[in-house]
Design an enzyme around this catalytic site. Structure first.
Site, PDB file in Angstrom:
ATOM      1  N   HIS A 262       0.843  -1.195   0.000  1.00 56.34           N
ATOM      2  CA  HIS A 262       0.000   0.000   0.000  1.00 56.34           C
ATOM      3  C   HIS A 262       0.873   1.238   0.000  1.00 56.34           C
ATOM      4  O   HIS A 262       1.961   1.223   0.569  1.00 56.34           O
ATOM      5  CB  HIS A 262      -0.913   0.013   1.237  1.00 56.34           C
ATOM      6  CG  HIS A 262      -2.103   0.887   1.056  1.00 56.34           C
ATOM      7  ND1 HIS A 262      -2.069   2.230   1.335  1.00 56.34           N
ATOM      8  CD2 HIS A 262      -3.330   0.609   0.572  1.00 56.34           C
ATOM      9  CE1 HIS A 262      -3.263   2.737   1.038  1.00 56.34           C
ATOM     10  NE2 HIS A 262      -4.033   1.791   0.574  1.00 56.34           N
ATOM     11  N   ASP A 313      -7.843  -5.610  -0.474  1.00 57.54           N
ATOM     12  CA  ASP A 313      -8.263  -6.467  -1.586  1.00 57.54           C
ATOM     13  C   ASP A 313      -7.923  -7.935  -1.397  1.00 57.54           C
ATOM     14  O   ASP A 313      -8.319  -8.762  -2.215  1.00 57.54           O
ATOM     15  CB  ASP A 313      -7.630  -5.965  -2.895  1.00 57.54           C
ATOM     16  CG  ASP A 313      -8.248  -4.653  -3.353  1.00 57.54           C
ATOM     17  OD1 ASP A 313      -9.467  -4.505  -3.187  1.00 57.54           O
ATOM     18  OD2 ASP A 313      -7.518  -3.787  -3.857  1.00 57.54           O
TER      19      ASP A 313
HETATM   20  N1  ACO Z   1       4.074  -7.607  -4.513  1.00 53.14           N
HETATM   21  C1  ACO Z   1       5.410  -7.623  -4.639  1.00 53.14           C
HETATM   22  N2  ACO Z   1       6.187  -6.558  -4.410  1.00 53.14           N
HETATM   23  C2  ACO Z   1       5.583  -5.430  -4.033  1.00 53.14           C
HETATM   24  C3  ACO Z   1       4.196  -5.338  -3.882  1.00 53.14           C
HETATM   25  C4  ACO Z   1       3.424  -6.492  -4.141  1.00 53.14           C
HETATM   26  N3  ACO Z   1       2.105  -6.464  -4.023  1.00 53.14           N
HETATM   27  N4  ACO Z   1       3.862  -4.090  -3.502  1.00 53.14           N
HETATM   28  C5  ACO Z   1       5.012  -3.403  -3.416  1.00 53.14           C
HETATM   29  N5  ACO Z   1       6.042  -4.212  -3.740  1.00 53.14           N
HETATM   30  C6  ACO Z   1       7.457  -3.867  -3.754  1.00 53.14           C
HETATM   31  C7  ACO Z   1       7.842  -3.278  -5.103  1.00 53.14           C
HETATM   32  O1  ACO Z   1       8.320  -4.262  -5.980  1.00 53.14           O
HETATM   33  C8  ACO Z   1       8.921  -2.295  -4.717  1.00 53.14           C
HETATM   34  O2  ACO Z   1      10.108  -3.007  -4.477  1.00 53.14           O
HETATM   35  P1  ACO Z   1      11.520  -2.459  -4.998  1.00 53.14           P
HETATM   36  O3  ACO Z   1      11.685  -1.135  -4.301  1.00 53.14           O
HETATM   37  O4  ACO Z   1      12.476  -3.524  -4.593  1.00 53.14           O
HETATM   38  O5  ACO Z   1      11.343  -2.301  -6.480  1.00 53.14           O
HETATM   39  C9  ACO Z   1       8.459  -1.756  -3.374  1.00 53.14           C
HETATM   40  O6  ACO Z   1       7.646  -2.788  -2.806  1.00 53.14           O
HETATM   41  C10 ACO Z   1       7.640  -0.465  -3.491  1.00 53.14           C
HETATM   42  O7  ACO Z   1       6.593  -0.697  -4.435  1.00 53.14           O
HETATM   43  P2  ACO Z   1       5.916   0.430  -5.289  1.00 53.14           P
HETATM   44  O8  ACO Z   1       5.192  -0.193  -6.422  1.00 53.14           O
HETATM   45  O9  ACO Z   1       6.902   1.514  -5.611  1.00 53.14           O
HETATM   46  O10 ACO Z   1       4.910   1.008  -4.213  1.00 53.14           O
HETATM   47  P3  ACO Z   1       3.714   1.968  -4.530  1.00 53.14           P
HETATM   48  O11 ACO Z   1       3.446   2.718  -3.282  1.00 53.14           O
HETATM   49  O12 ACO Z   1       3.944   2.744  -5.768  1.00 53.14           O
HETATM   50  O13 ACO Z   1       2.519   0.949  -4.868  1.00 53.14           O
HETATM   51  C11 ACO Z   1       0.731  -0.513  -4.685  1.00 53.14           C
HETATM   52  C12 ACO Z   1       1.501   0.628  -4.023  1.00 53.14           C
HETATM   53  C13 ACO Z   1       0.368  -0.104  -6.111  1.00 53.14           C
HETATM   54  C14 ACO Z   1      -0.538  -0.752  -3.911  1.00 53.14           C
HETATM   55  C15 ACO Z   1       1.624  -1.758  -4.701  1.00 53.14           C
HETATM   56  O14 ACO Z   1       1.891  -2.175  -3.379  1.00 53.14           O
HETATM   57  C16 ACO Z   1       1.016  -2.900  -5.519  1.00 53.14           C
HETATM   58  O15 ACO Z   1       1.199  -2.952  -6.735  1.00 53.14           O
HETATM   59  N6  ACO Z   1       0.242  -3.822  -4.859  1.00 53.14           N
HETATM   60  C17 ACO Z   1      -0.434  -4.869  -5.584  1.00 53.14           C
HETATM   61  C18 ACO Z   1      -1.737  -4.351  -6.166  1.00 53.14           C
HETATM   62  C19 ACO Z   1      -2.778  -4.150  -5.105  1.00 53.14           C
HETATM   63  O16 ACO Z   1      -3.004  -4.995  -4.260  1.00 53.14           O
HETATM   64  N7  ACO Z   1      -3.439  -2.992  -5.182  1.00 53.14           N
HETATM   65  C20 ACO Z   1      -4.493  -2.640  -4.272  1.00 53.14           C
HETATM   66  C21 ACO Z   1      -4.044  -1.578  -3.317  1.00 53.14           C
HETATM   67  S1  ACO Z   1      -5.327  -1.158  -2.166  1.00 53.14           S
HETATM   68  C22 ACO Z   1      -6.442  -0.318  -3.126  1.00 53.14           C
HETATM   69  O17 ACO Z   1      -6.080   0.416  -4.022  1.00 53.14           O
HETATM   70  C23 ACO Z   1      -7.823  -0.522  -2.914  1.00 53.14           C
END
Ligand code: ACO
Length: 376
Positions: A262, A313
Protein backbone atom coordinates in the site's frame (compact mmCIF):
# COMPACT_ATOMS: atom_id res chain seq x y z
CA UNK A 1 11.01 24.70 -13.44
CA UNK A 2 12.36 22.83 -10.47
CA UNK A 3 13.23 19.22 -11.23
CA UNK A 4 12.07 18.14 -7.73
CA UNK A 5 9.04 15.91 -8.09
CA UNK A 6 7.63 12.91 -6.31
CA UNK A 7 7.02 9.90 -8.56
CA UNK A 8 3.38 8.93 -8.20
CA UNK A 9 2.84 12.02 -5.99
CA UNK A 10 4.02 9.92 -3.03
CA UNK A 11 3.37 11.76 0.26
CA UNK A 12 2.40 14.92 -1.64
CA UNK A 13 -0.39 16.76 0.19
CA UNK A 14 -2.86 18.09 -2.36
CA UNK A 15 -5.51 19.65 -0.15
CA UNK A 16 -6.98 19.74 3.31
CA UNK A 17 -9.94 17.43 3.94
CA UNK A 18 -12.26 16.66 6.87
CA UNK A 19 -13.51 13.35 5.49
CA UNK A 20 -11.00 10.59 6.08
CA UNK A 21 -7.74 10.07 7.98
CA UNK A 22 -5.26 7.22 7.54
CA UNK A 23 -2.48 6.58 10.03
CA UNK A 24 -0.19 4.43 7.90
CA UNK A 25 2.23 3.60 10.70
CA UNK A 26 -0.39 2.54 13.24
CA UNK A 27 -2.77 0.99 10.71
CA UNK A 28 -5.72 3.21 11.64
CA UNK A 29 -8.55 4.33 9.38
CA UNK A 30 -10.87 7.10 10.53
CA UNK A 31 -14.02 8.47 8.86
CA UNK A 32 -14.95 11.97 10.10
CA UNK A 33 -13.22 11.27 13.43
CA UNK A 34 -14.65 7.77 14.00
CA UNK A 35 -12.43 4.70 13.93
CA UNK A 36 -13.56 2.31 11.21
CA UNK A 37 -13.33 -0.57 13.72
CA UNK A 38 -16.06 1.09 15.80
CA UNK A 39 -18.17 1.73 12.71
CA UNK A 40 -17.85 -1.92 11.68
CA UNK A 41 -19.00 -3.01 15.12
CA UNK A 42 -21.85 -0.58 15.71
CA UNK A 43 -22.91 1.03 12.45
CA UNK A 44 -24.49 0.25 9.09
CA UNK A 45 -23.47 1.32 5.60
CA UNK A 46 -26.41 3.73 5.39
CA UNK A 47 -25.32 5.40 8.64
CA UNK A 48 -21.73 5.66 7.38
CA UNK A 49 -22.94 7.30 4.16
CA UNK A 50 -24.73 9.91 6.28
CA UNK A 51 -21.56 10.39 8.32
CA UNK A 52 -19.44 10.91 5.20
CA UNK A 53 -21.87 13.30 3.51
CA UNK A 54 -23.16 15.28 6.49
CA UNK A 55 -20.05 15.18 8.66
CA UNK A 56 -21.64 13.52 11.70
CA UNK A 57 -23.57 10.49 12.86
CA UNK A 58 -27.32 10.94 12.33
CA UNK A 59 -30.04 11.11 14.95
CA UNK A 60 -32.55 8.24 14.79
CA UNK A 61 -34.97 10.49 12.88
CA UNK A 62 -32.34 11.69 10.41
CA UNK A 63 -31.11 8.15 9.85
CA UNK A 64 -34.64 6.99 9.10
CA UNK A 65 -35.13 9.74 6.52
CA UNK A 66 -31.72 9.04 4.99
CA UNK A 67 -32.42 5.28 4.81
CA UNK A 68 -35.77 5.94 3.19
CA UNK A 69 -34.17 8.11 0.51
CA UNK A 70 -31.48 5.51 -0.26
CA UNK A 71 -34.01 2.66 -0.44
CA UNK A 72 -36.92 4.39 -2.21
CA UNK A 73 -37.85 2.57 -5.40
CA UNK A 74 -37.94 5.92 -7.19
CA UNK A 75 -34.23 6.35 -6.38
CA UNK A 76 -33.10 2.72 -6.79
CA UNK A 77 -34.96 1.97 -10.01
CA UNK A 78 -33.19 2.32 -13.37
CA UNK A 79 -34.89 4.21 -16.21
CA UNK A 80 -36.30 1.58 -18.64
CA UNK A 81 -34.33 3.13 -21.51
CA UNK A 82 -31.12 2.63 -19.54
CA UNK A 83 -32.00 -1.07 -19.20
CA UNK A 84 -32.46 -1.06 -22.99
CA UNK A 85 -28.97 0.39 -23.35
CA UNK A 86 -27.54 -2.38 -21.13
CA UNK A 87 -29.31 -5.03 -23.21
CA UNK A 88 -27.71 -3.58 -26.34
CA UNK A 89 -24.18 -4.14 -24.98
CA UNK A 90 -22.23 -7.27 -26.00
CA UNK A 91 -22.70 -9.93 -23.29
CA UNK A 92 -18.93 -10.25 -22.90
CA UNK A 93 -18.61 -6.62 -21.73
CA UNK A 94 -16.92 -6.66 -18.33
CA UNK A 95 -19.10 -5.53 -15.41
CA UNK A 96 -16.71 -2.69 -14.61
CA UNK A 97 -17.01 -1.32 -18.16
CA UNK A 98 -20.79 -1.65 -17.95
CA UNK A 99 -20.81 0.23 -14.64
CA UNK A 100 -18.66 3.05 -16.05
CA UNK A 101 -20.89 3.32 -19.12
CA UNK A 102 -24.10 3.03 -17.09
CA UNK A 103 -23.14 5.72 -14.57
CA UNK A 104 -22.21 8.06 -17.37
CA UNK A 105 -25.53 7.35 -19.12
CA UNK A 106 -27.52 7.84 -15.90
CA UNK A 107 -26.67 11.53 -15.98
CA UNK A 108 -28.79 11.85 -19.13
CA UNK A 109 -31.84 10.77 -17.11
CA UNK A 110 -31.08 12.70 -13.92
CA UNK A 111 -33.48 15.61 -13.27
CA UNK A 112 -30.63 17.59 -11.66
CA UNK A 113 -28.07 16.87 -14.37
CA UNK A 114 -27.51 20.53 -15.24
CA UNK A 115 -27.55 21.78 -11.64
CA UNK A 116 -24.26 21.73 -9.71
CA UNK A 117 -25.57 23.48 -6.59
CA UNK A 118 -24.83 21.88 -3.23
CA UNK A 119 -28.45 20.70 -2.84
CA UNK A 120 -28.65 19.25 -6.35
CA UNK A 121 -25.30 17.44 -5.98
CA UNK A 122 -26.58 15.93 -2.72
CA UNK A 123 -29.77 14.72 -4.43
CA UNK A 124 -27.70 13.26 -7.27
CA UNK A 125 -25.43 11.53 -4.72
CA UNK A 126 -28.49 9.89 -3.12
CA UNK A 127 -29.79 8.71 -6.49
CA UNK A 128 -26.45 7.45 -7.76
CA UNK A 129 -25.69 5.56 -4.54
CA UNK A 130 -29.17 4.01 -4.72
CA UNK A 131 -28.92 3.22 -8.46
CA UNK A 132 -25.42 1.76 -8.74
CA UNK A 133 -26.26 -1.54 -6.96
CA UNK A 134 -29.29 -1.89 -9.26
CA UNK A 135 -27.07 -1.29 -12.28
CA UNK A 136 -24.48 -3.88 -11.22
CA UNK A 137 -27.15 -6.48 -10.43
CA UNK A 138 -29.11 -5.75 -13.62
CA UNK A 139 -26.03 -6.43 -15.76
CA UNK A 140 -25.39 -9.71 -13.93
CA UNK A 141 -28.95 -10.83 -14.76
CA UNK A 142 -28.91 -9.53 -18.34
CA UNK A 143 -25.63 -11.22 -19.25
CA UNK A 144 -26.99 -14.51 -17.90
CA UNK A 145 -30.10 -14.10 -20.06
CA UNK A 146 -32.37 -13.36 -17.08
CA UNK A 147 -34.71 -10.44 -16.44
CA UNK A 148 -33.40 -7.82 -13.96
CA UNK A 149 -35.19 -7.88 -10.60
CA UNK A 150 -36.99 -4.87 -9.15
CA UNK A 151 -35.36 -3.39 -6.04
CA UNK A 152 -37.09 -4.08 -2.72
CA UNK A 153 -37.44 -0.85 -0.68
CA UNK A 154 -37.85 -2.85 2.54
CA UNK A 155 -34.29 -4.20 2.31
CA UNK A 156 -31.05 -2.51 3.33
CA UNK A 157 -28.70 -1.52 0.51
CA UNK A 158 -26.61 -4.64 1.24
CA UNK A 159 -29.52 -7.12 1.37
CA UNK A 160 -31.25 -5.55 -1.62
CA UNK A 161 -28.12 -5.85 -3.76
CA UNK A 162 -27.66 -9.53 -2.87
CA UNK A 163 -31.36 -10.11 -3.58
CA UNK A 164 -31.23 -8.36 -6.96
CA UNK A 165 -28.12 -10.36 -7.96
CA UNK A 166 -29.50 -13.81 -7.18
CA UNK A 167 -33.25 -13.58 -6.56
CA UNK A 168 -32.65 -15.14 -3.13
CA UNK A 169 -32.99 -13.40 0.21
CA UNK A 170 -29.48 -13.41 1.71
CA UNK A 171 -28.71 -15.18 4.99
CA UNK A 172 -28.25 -12.81 7.96
CA UNK A 173 -24.50 -13.58 7.91
CA UNK A 174 -24.25 -12.78 4.19
CA UNK A 175 -26.13 -9.50 4.65
CA UNK A 176 -24.02 -8.51 7.65
CA UNK A 177 -20.78 -9.47 5.89
CA UNK A 178 -21.73 -7.49 2.83
CA UNK A 179 -22.75 -4.49 4.91
CA UNK A 180 -19.39 -4.56 6.73
CA UNK A 181 -17.57 -4.82 3.39
CA UNK A 182 -19.48 -1.74 2.22
CA UNK A 183 -18.51 0.17 5.38
CA UNK A 184 -14.85 -0.80 4.97
CA UNK A 185 -14.68 0.32 1.33
CA UNK A 186 -16.66 3.55 1.73
CA UNK A 187 -13.74 5.98 1.75
CA UNK A 188 -9.97 6.09 1.83
CA UNK A 189 -8.64 9.63 1.66
CA UNK A 190 -6.90 10.70 -1.58
CA UNK A 191 -6.60 7.27 -3.23
CA UNK A 192 -6.29 7.19 -7.03
CA UNK A 193 -10.01 6.99 -7.85
CA UNK A 194 -10.98 9.67 -5.31
CA UNK A 195 -8.25 11.90 -6.64
CA UNK A 196 -9.59 11.34 -10.17
CA UNK A 197 -13.06 12.31 -8.92
CA UNK A 198 -11.70 15.46 -7.26
CA UNK A 199 -9.66 16.48 -10.30
CA UNK A 200 -12.83 16.25 -12.39
CA UNK A 201 -14.94 18.05 -9.78
CA UNK A 202 -12.31 20.80 -9.52
CA UNK A 203 -13.02 21.86 -13.11
CA UNK A 204 -16.55 22.51 -11.75
CA UNK A 205 -17.77 19.46 -13.60
CA UNK A 206 -20.68 17.46 -12.17
CA UNK A 207 -21.04 14.42 -9.90
CA UNK A 208 -21.78 11.89 -12.67
CA UNK A 209 -18.66 12.98 -14.59
CA UNK A 210 -16.55 12.79 -11.42
CA UNK A 211 -17.83 9.31 -10.54
CA UNK A 212 -17.30 8.14 -14.12
CA UNK A 213 -13.66 9.31 -13.90
CA UNK A 214 -13.32 7.56 -10.56
CA UNK A 215 -14.71 4.25 -11.85
CA UNK A 216 -12.15 4.33 -14.67
CA UNK A 217 -9.35 4.79 -12.11
CA UNK A 218 -10.71 2.16 -9.72
CA UNK A 219 -10.75 -0.48 -12.45
CA UNK A 220 -6.97 -0.83 -12.72
CA UNK A 221 -5.27 -3.80 -11.01
CA UNK A 222 -3.00 -1.55 -8.93
CA UNK A 223 -6.16 -0.11 -7.30
CA UNK A 224 -9.64 -1.67 -6.95
CA UNK A 225 -9.05 -4.21 -9.72
CA UNK A 226 -6.65 -6.04 -7.40
CA UNK A 227 -9.51 -7.90 -5.66
CA UNK A 228 -10.36 -9.71 -8.92
CA UNK A 229 -6.70 -10.54 -9.53
CA UNK A 230 -6.40 -12.04 -6.03
CA UNK A 231 -9.19 -14.48 -6.87
CA UNK A 232 -7.52 -15.35 -10.19
CA UNK A 233 -4.41 -16.18 -8.15
CA UNK A 234 -6.44 -18.39 -5.78
CA UNK A 235 -7.95 -20.15 -8.81
CA UNK A 236 -4.44 -20.76 -10.19
CA UNK A 237 -3.12 -22.12 -6.88
CA UNK A 238 -6.23 -24.35 -6.52
CA UNK A 239 -5.27 -26.12 -3.26
CA UNK A 240 -3.80 -25.09 0.12
CA UNK A 241 -1.43 -28.08 -0.23
CA UNK A 242 0.55 -26.38 -3.00
CA UNK A 243 0.08 -22.75 -1.92
CA UNK A 244 3.39 -22.43 -0.08
CA UNK A 245 5.47 -23.73 -2.99
CA UNK A 246 3.48 -21.62 -5.47
CA UNK A 247 3.90 -18.36 -3.60
CA UNK A 248 7.59 -18.90 -2.87
CA UNK A 249 8.20 -19.44 -6.58
CA UNK A 250 6.21 -16.27 -7.38
CA UNK A 251 8.28 -14.31 -4.82
CA UNK A 252 11.52 -15.71 -6.28
CA UNK A 253 10.31 -14.72 -9.77
CA UNK A 254 9.69 -11.18 -8.43
CA UNK A 255 6.01 -11.31 -9.37
CA UNK A 256 3.84 -8.48 -8.02
CA UNK A 257 1.41 -10.20 -5.66
CA UNK A 258 -2.06 -8.67 -5.77
CA UNK A 259 -3.72 -7.84 -2.47
CA UNK A 260 -0.45 -6.81 -0.82
CA UNK A 261 1.31 -3.50 -0.31
CA UNK A 262 0.00 0.00 0.00
CA UNK A 263 1.17 3.53 -0.67
CA UNK A 264 0.18 4.72 2.81
CA UNK A 265 0.03 1.72 5.20
CA UNK A 266 3.36 0.43 6.46
CA UNK A 267 1.57 -2.24 8.52
CA UNK A 268 -1.44 -4.43 7.81
CA UNK A 269 -4.38 -2.53 6.34
CA UNK A 270 -6.96 -2.47 9.20
CA UNK A 271 -9.69 -3.44 6.73
CA UNK A 272 -7.99 -6.73 5.81
CA UNK A 273 -8.43 -8.18 9.31
CA UNK A 274 -12.22 -7.74 9.25
CA UNK A 275 -12.54 -9.09 5.74
CA UNK A 276 -10.43 -12.14 6.62
CA UNK A 277 -12.67 -12.92 9.60
CA UNK A 278 -15.85 -12.53 7.55
CA UNK A 279 -14.49 -14.53 4.60
CA UNK A 280 -13.55 -17.35 7.00
CA UNK A 281 -17.00 -17.31 8.67
CA UNK A 282 -18.81 -17.36 5.33
CA UNK A 283 -16.49 -20.08 4.03
CA UNK A 284 -17.38 -22.22 7.05
CA UNK A 285 -21.09 -21.54 6.47
CA UNK A 286 -20.93 -22.73 2.86
CA UNK A 287 -18.51 -25.57 3.69
CA UNK A 288 -15.50 -24.36 1.69
CA UNK A 289 -12.69 -22.55 3.46
CA UNK A 290 -10.01 -23.37 0.87
CA UNK A 291 -9.75 -19.80 -0.52
CA UNK A 292 -9.06 -18.35 2.93
CA UNK A 293 -6.63 -21.17 3.72
CA UNK A 294 -4.73 -20.47 0.49
CA UNK A 295 -4.69 -16.72 1.20
CA UNK A 296 -3.43 -17.28 4.77
CA UNK A 297 -0.50 -19.31 3.43
CA UNK A 298 0.21 -16.67 0.77
CA UNK A 299 0.02 -13.88 3.39
CA UNK A 300 2.43 -15.67 5.74
CA UNK A 301 4.98 -16.05 2.94
CA UNK A 302 4.67 -12.53 1.48
CA UNK A 303 4.75 -10.82 4.87
CA UNK A 304 7.52 -13.11 6.16
CA UNK A 305 9.79 -12.86 3.13
CA UNK A 306 9.07 -9.35 1.84
CA UNK A 307 7.60 -7.48 4.83
CA UNK A 308 4.72 -6.41 2.62
CA UNK A 309 1.31 -6.64 4.28
CA UNK A 310 -2.22 -7.58 3.14
CA UNK A 311 -4.42 -4.75 1.92
CA UNK A 312 -8.21 -4.44 1.64
CA UNK A 313 -8.26 -6.47 -1.59
CA UNK A 314 -6.74 -9.68 -0.22
CA UNK A 315 -9.72 -11.29 1.50
CA UNK A 316 -12.78 -9.42 0.17
CA UNK A 317 -13.10 -11.62 -2.91
CA UNK A 318 -13.07 -14.83 -0.87
CA UNK A 319 -16.09 -13.48 1.06
CA UNK A 320 -17.93 -12.45 -2.12
CA UNK A 321 -17.18 -15.81 -3.78
CA UNK A 322 -18.81 -17.61 -0.82
CA UNK A 323 -21.95 -15.57 -1.57
CA UNK A 324 -21.91 -16.91 -5.13
CA UNK A 325 -20.76 -13.61 -6.66
CA UNK A 326 -18.66 -13.99 -9.84
CA UNK A 327 -15.07 -12.74 -9.70
CA UNK A 328 -15.48 -9.99 -12.29
CA UNK A 329 -18.15 -8.36 -10.10
CA UNK A 330 -15.75 -7.79 -7.18
CA UNK A 331 -14.49 -4.41 -8.39
CA UNK A 332 -18.00 -3.10 -9.24
CA UNK A 333 -18.94 -4.05 -5.66
CA UNK A 334 -16.02 -1.93 -4.44
CA UNK A 335 -17.50 0.93 -6.50
CA UNK A 336 -21.03 0.64 -5.10
CA UNK A 337 -19.54 1.36 -1.70
CA UNK A 338 -16.84 3.86 -2.70
CA UNK A 339 -19.38 6.06 -4.48
CA UNK A 340 -20.22 7.28 -0.96
CA UNK A 341 -16.67 8.54 -0.51
CA UNK A 342 -16.38 9.90 -4.04
CA UNK A 343 -19.58 11.91 -3.55
CA UNK A 344 -18.36 13.27 -0.19
CA UNK A 345 -15.12 14.38 -1.85
CA UNK A 346 -16.90 15.98 -4.80
CA UNK A 347 -19.07 17.96 -2.37
CA UNK A 348 -16.01 18.98 -0.34
CA UNK A 349 -14.12 19.97 -3.50
CA UNK A 350 -17.03 22.08 -4.77
CA UNK A 351 -17.41 23.77 -1.37
CA UNK A 352 -13.85 25.12 -1.48
CA UNK A 353 -12.68 24.80 -5.03
CA UNK A 354 -9.51 25.56 -6.88
CA UNK A 355 -8.63 23.95 -10.23
CA UNK A 356 -6.19 21.04 -9.73
CA UNK A 357 -3.53 21.55 -12.33
CA UNK A 358 -0.02 20.29 -11.56
CA UNK A 359 3.05 20.61 -13.80
CA UNK A 360 5.36 18.08 -15.38
CA UNK A 361 9.12 18.17 -15.31
CA UNK A 362 9.61 18.37 -19.08
CA UNK A 363 12.49 16.16 -20.26
CA UNK A 364 12.08 16.51 -24.04
CA UNK A 365 13.79 18.77 -26.59
CA UNK A 366 12.90 22.48 -26.72
CA UNK A 367 14.54 24.05 -29.81
CA UNK A 368 14.27 21.66 -32.74
CA UNK A 369 14.27 23.06 -36.26
CA UNK A 370 11.12 22.10 -38.17
CA UNK A 371 11.86 19.59 -40.97
CA UNK A 372 9.46 19.64 -43.95
CA UNK A 373 7.78 16.27 -44.54
CA UNK A 374 9.59 15.44 -47.81
CA UNK A 375 12.99 15.83 -46.10
CA UNK A 376 12.31 13.50 -43.10
N1 ACO B 1 4.07 -7.61 -4.51
C1 ACO B 1 5.41 -7.62 -4.64
N2 ACO B 1 6.19 -6.56 -4.41
C2 ACO B 1 5.58 -5.43 -4.03
C3 ACO B 1 4.20 -5.34 -3.88
C4 ACO B 1 3.42 -6.49 -4.14
N3 ACO B 1 2.11 -6.46 -4.02
N4 ACO B 1 3.86 -4.09 -3.50
C5 ACO B 1 5.01 -3.40 -3.42
N5 ACO B 1 6.04 -4.21 -3.74
C6 ACO B 1 7.46 -3.87 -3.75
C7 ACO B 1 7.84 -3.28 -5.10
O1 ACO B 1 8.32 -4.26 -5.98
C8 ACO B 1 8.92 -2.30 -4.72
O2 ACO B 1 10.11 -3.01 -4.48
P1 ACO B 1 11.52 -2.46 -5.00
O3 ACO B 1 11.68 -1.13 -4.30
O4 ACO B 1 12.48 -3.52 -4.59
O5 ACO B 1 11.34 -2.30 -6.48
C9 ACO B 1 8.46 -1.76 -3.37
O6 ACO B 1 7.65 -2.79 -2.81
C10 ACO B 1 7.64 -0.47 -3.49
O7 ACO B 1 6.59 -0.70 -4.44
P2 ACO B 1 5.92 0.43 -5.29
O8 ACO B 1 5.19 -0.19 -6.42
O9 ACO B 1 6.90 1.51 -5.61
O10 ACO B 1 4.91 1.01 -4.21
P3 ACO B 1 3.71 1.97 -4.53
O11 ACO B 1 3.45 2.72 -3.28
O12 ACO B 1 3.94 2.74 -5.77
O13 ACO B 1 2.52 0.95 -4.87
C11 ACO B 1 0.73 -0.51 -4.69
C12 ACO B 1 1.50 0.63 -4.02
C13 ACO B 1 0.37 -0.10 -6.11
C14 ACO B 1 -0.54 -0.75 -3.91
C15 ACO B 1 1.62 -1.76 -4.70
O14 ACO B 1 1.89 -2.18 -3.38
C16 ACO B 1 1.02 -2.90 -5.52
O15 ACO B 1 1.20 -2.95 -6.74
N6 ACO B 1 0.24 -3.82 -4.86
C17 ACO B 1 -0.43 -4.87 -5.58
C18 ACO B 1 -1.74 -4.35 -6.17
C19 ACO B 1 -2.78 -4.15 -5.10
O16 ACO B 1 -3.00 -5.00 -4.26
N7 ACO B 1 -3.44 -2.99 -5.18
C20 ACO B 1 -4.49 -2.64 -4.27
C21 ACO B 1 -4.04 -1.58 -3.32
S1 ACO B 1 -5.33 -1.16 -2.17
C22 ACO B 1 -6.44 -0.32 -3.13
O17 ACO B 1 -6.08 0.42 -4.02
C23 ACO B 1 -7.82 -0.52 -2.91
Amino acid sequence: MSSAFKAGLEDVVVSTSDICFIDGKEGRLVYRGYDVNDLVEHSTFEEVVHLLWQGDLPSRKDLEAHRKALSATANRRLPPRLLGLLRALPKKTTPMDVLRTGVSALSAFDPDAADNSKQATYRKAVRLTAQMPTLVAAWERIRRGKAPLAPNPKLSLAANFLWMMSGKTPTPLAEQTFDVALILHADHEFNASTFAARVTAATLSDLHSSVTSAIGALKGPLHGGANEQVMRMVEKIKSPAVADAWIHKAIADRVRIMGFGHRVYRVEDPRARHLRRLAAELGRQVGDTSAVEILDIVARAVTGDKHIYPNVDLYSGAAYASMGIPTDQFTPIFAISRVAGWAAHVMEQHANNRLIRPRSDYTGATHLTYVPIDRR
